[in-house]
Write a protein that holds these residues in place. Structure first.
Motif, PDB file in Angstrom:
ATOM      1  N   ARG A 105       0.825  -1.204   0.000  1.00 17.08           N
ATOM      2  CA  ARG A 105       0.000   0.000   0.000  1.00 17.08           C
ATOM      3  C   ARG A 105       0.865   1.262   0.000  1.00 17.08           C
ATOM      4  O   ARG A 105       0.609   2.216  -0.765  1.00 17.08           O
ATOM      5  N   ARG A 106       1.892   1.285   0.826  1.00 14.68           N
ATOM      6  CA  ARG A 106       2.751   2.473   0.884  1.00 14.68           C
ATOM      7  C   ARG A 106       3.608   2.609  -0.376  1.00 14.68           C
ATOM      8  O   ARG A 106       3.797   3.718  -0.889  1.00 14.68           O
ATOM      9  N   ALA A 107       4.129   1.488  -0.877  1.00 14.11           N
ATOM     10  CA  ALA A 107       4.949   1.544  -2.094  1.00 14.11           C
ATOM     11  C   ALA A 107       4.135   2.072  -3.262  1.00 14.11           C
ATOM     12  O   ALA A 107       4.611   2.905  -4.053  1.00 14.11           O
ATOM     13  N   ASN A 108       2.902   1.619  -3.386  1.00 14.47           N
ATOM     14  CA  ASN A 108       2.053   2.061  -4.491  1.00 14.47           C
ATOM     15  C   ASN A 108       1.592   3.502  -4.338  1.00 14.47           C
ATOM     16  O   ASN A 108       1.201   4.145  -5.320  1.00 14.47           O
ATOM     17  N   ALA A 109       1.657   4.003  -3.111  1.00 11.85           N
ATOM     18  CA  ALA A 109       1.318   5.408  -2.872  1.00 11.85           C
ATOM     19  C   ALA A 109       2.530   6.314  -3.080  1.00 11.85           C
ATOM     20  O   ALA A 109       2.431   7.537  -2.926  1.00 11.85           O
ATOM     21  N   GLY A 110       3.674   5.720  -3.406  1.00  8.78           N
ATOM     22  CA  GLY A 110       4.884   6.500  -3.621  1.00  8.78           C
ATOM     23  C   GLY A 110       5.706   6.728  -2.377  1.00  8.78           C
ATOM     24  O   GLY A 110       6.714   7.441  -2.415  1.00  8.78           O
ATOM     25  N   ALA A 115       7.278   2.190   3.076  1.00  6.60           N
ATOM     26  CA  ALA A 115       7.122   0.779   2.718  1.00  6.60           C
ATOM     27  C   ALA A 115       8.251  -0.050   3.303  1.00  6.60           C
ATOM     28  O   ALA A 115       8.033  -1.166   3.790  1.00  6.60           O
ATOM     29  N   VAL A 116       9.454   0.492   3.273  1.00  9.86           N
ATOM     30  CA  VAL A 116      10.608  -0.205   3.864  1.00  9.86           C
ATOM     31  C   VAL A 116      10.372  -0.438   5.348  1.00  9.86           C
ATOM     32  O   VAL A 116      10.599  -1.543   5.868  1.00  9.86           O
ATOM     33  N   MET A 121       6.675  -4.634  10.436  1.00 13.66           N
ATOM     34  CA  MET A 121       5.376  -4.937  11.042  1.00 13.66           C
ATOM     35  C   MET A 121       5.124  -6.437  11.104  1.00 13.66           C
ATOM     36  O   MET A 121       4.373  -6.909  11.954  1.00 13.66           O
ATOM     37  N   TRP A 122       5.758  -7.181  10.208  1.00 16.39           N
ATOM     38  CA  TRP A 122       5.577  -8.636  10.169  1.00 16.39           C
ATOM     39  C   TRP A 122       6.595  -9.278  11.109  1.00 16.39           C
ATOM     40  O   TRP A 122       7.602  -9.827  10.677  1.00 16.39           O
ATOM     41  N   GLY A 134      16.659  -8.183   8.219  1.00 17.17           N
ATOM     42  CA  GLY A 134      17.507  -8.344   7.045  1.00 17.17           C
ATOM     43  C   GLY A 134      16.793  -7.921   5.774  1.00 17.17           C
ATOM     44  O   GLY A 134      17.377  -7.268   4.898  1.00 17.17           O
ATOM     45  N   GLU A 135      15.517  -8.276   5.662  1.00 12.47           N
ATOM     46  CA  GLU A 135      14.718  -7.858   4.506  1.00 12.47           C
ATOM     47  C   GLU A 135      14.563  -6.340   4.487  1.00 12.47           C
ATOM     48  O   GLU A 135      14.645  -5.707   3.424  1.00 12.47           O
ATOM     49  N   HIS A 136      14.313  -5.759   5.661  1.00 12.06           N
ATOM     50  CA  HIS A 136      14.194  -4.306   5.778  1.00 12.06           C
ATOM     51  C   HIS A 136      15.461  -3.620   5.297  1.00 12.06           C
ATOM     52  O   HIS A 136      15.421  -2.669   4.508  1.00 12.06           O
ATOM     53  N   ASP A 137      16.621  -4.100   5.754  1.00 10.57           N
ATOM     54  CA  ASP A 137      17.888  -3.481   5.382  1.00 10.57           C
ATOM     55  C   ASP A 137      18.161  -3.640   3.888  1.00 10.57           C
ATOM     56  O   ASP A 137      18.707  -2.731   3.247  1.00 10.57           O
ATOM     57  N   GLN A 138      17.793  -4.780   3.333  1.00 10.10           N
ATOM     58  CA  GLN A 138      17.941  -5.011   1.895  1.00 10.10           C
ATOM     59  C   GLN A 138      17.023  -4.067   1.111  1.00 10.10           C
ATOM     60  O   GLN A 138      17.447  -3.431   0.141  1.00 10.10           O
TER      61      GLN A 138
END
Length: 205
Positions: A105-110, A115-116, A121-122, A134-138
């Motif tokens: 949702r955040r990525a599609n809102a720009g 989004a990162v 949150m998960w 690790g996913e966040h940092d990537q």
């Protein structure tokens, strides 16, 4: 956009690879590189074992399966590291969970920065937190140039990119049919075909 070699290596580092079926942290039977029955690729049951090449074929098929809904969910162009991290997230929470996530949702809102942060949150179960970090940092990387990517935050060493893929043949039988009982398919997606050739030990046409 496809998963990059570094993205594949990071995902494999997060999932690990085991050739005998085991229960994951939430009790789901798993084999290979995080493959479960829910993937639709194979029924994972206690006692099931596979070869390293069968594991590679399953992982290649799973990458195609999870990258496609990520491409469909993201309405705006994103950096390669962000896309790779999204596939890693979808691989873990499922394509439906990913499509309805705050990340999308955040990525599609720009709002790519937001989004990162939404990756974090998960965070359940607690054992998943270092992977999510690790996913966040990537995802936060603008590119892989000069960057070190870690499967999990706190890992001692960064991941190393997997070797390049083989040229794709026009068609190939399904190497997993001996396990699944499925009839050989006339053709498979391009990335899957590359690993089929590897599995069968033959040269690409």
């Amino acid at each position: 956009m496809d998963v990059s070699p570094i993205g594949r290596a990071a995902l494999e580092g997060r999932e690990g690879t085991r050739l005998t079926a085991y229960k994951d942290s939430v009790g789901v039977w798993t084999i290979g590189t995080g493959i479960t029955t829910a993937s639709g690729l194979i029924k994972v049951v206690p006692g099931l074992t596979i070869t390293p090449l069968q594991s590679d074929a399953l992982f290649a098929a799973a990458l195609e399966k999870y990258a496609a809904p990520v491409r469909a969910a993201l309405a705006k162009p994103v950096p390669q590291p962000f896309f790779d991290a999204c596939v890693s997230l979808a691989y873990n929470i499922g394509p439906v969970g990913f499509a309805h996530s705050t990340v999308v949702r955040r990525a599609n809102a720009g709002d790519l920065a937001g989004a990162v942060e939404a990756f974090l949150m998960w965070n359940k179960p607690a054992a998943i937190i270092s992977r999510r970090q690790g996913e966040h940092d990537q995802a936060a990387l603008a590119s892989y140039a000069g960057a070190k990517v870690y499967a999990r935050r706190g890992d001692r060493a960064p991941v190393k990119a997997m070797a390049g893929t083989l040229p794709a043949p026009a068609s190939a039988p399904d190497p997993l049919s001996p396990m699944t009982g499925a009839k050989p398919a006339a053709a498979r997606p391009t990335l899957f075909n590359r690993f089929v050739d590897l599995f069968l030990g033959r040269k690409a046409a």
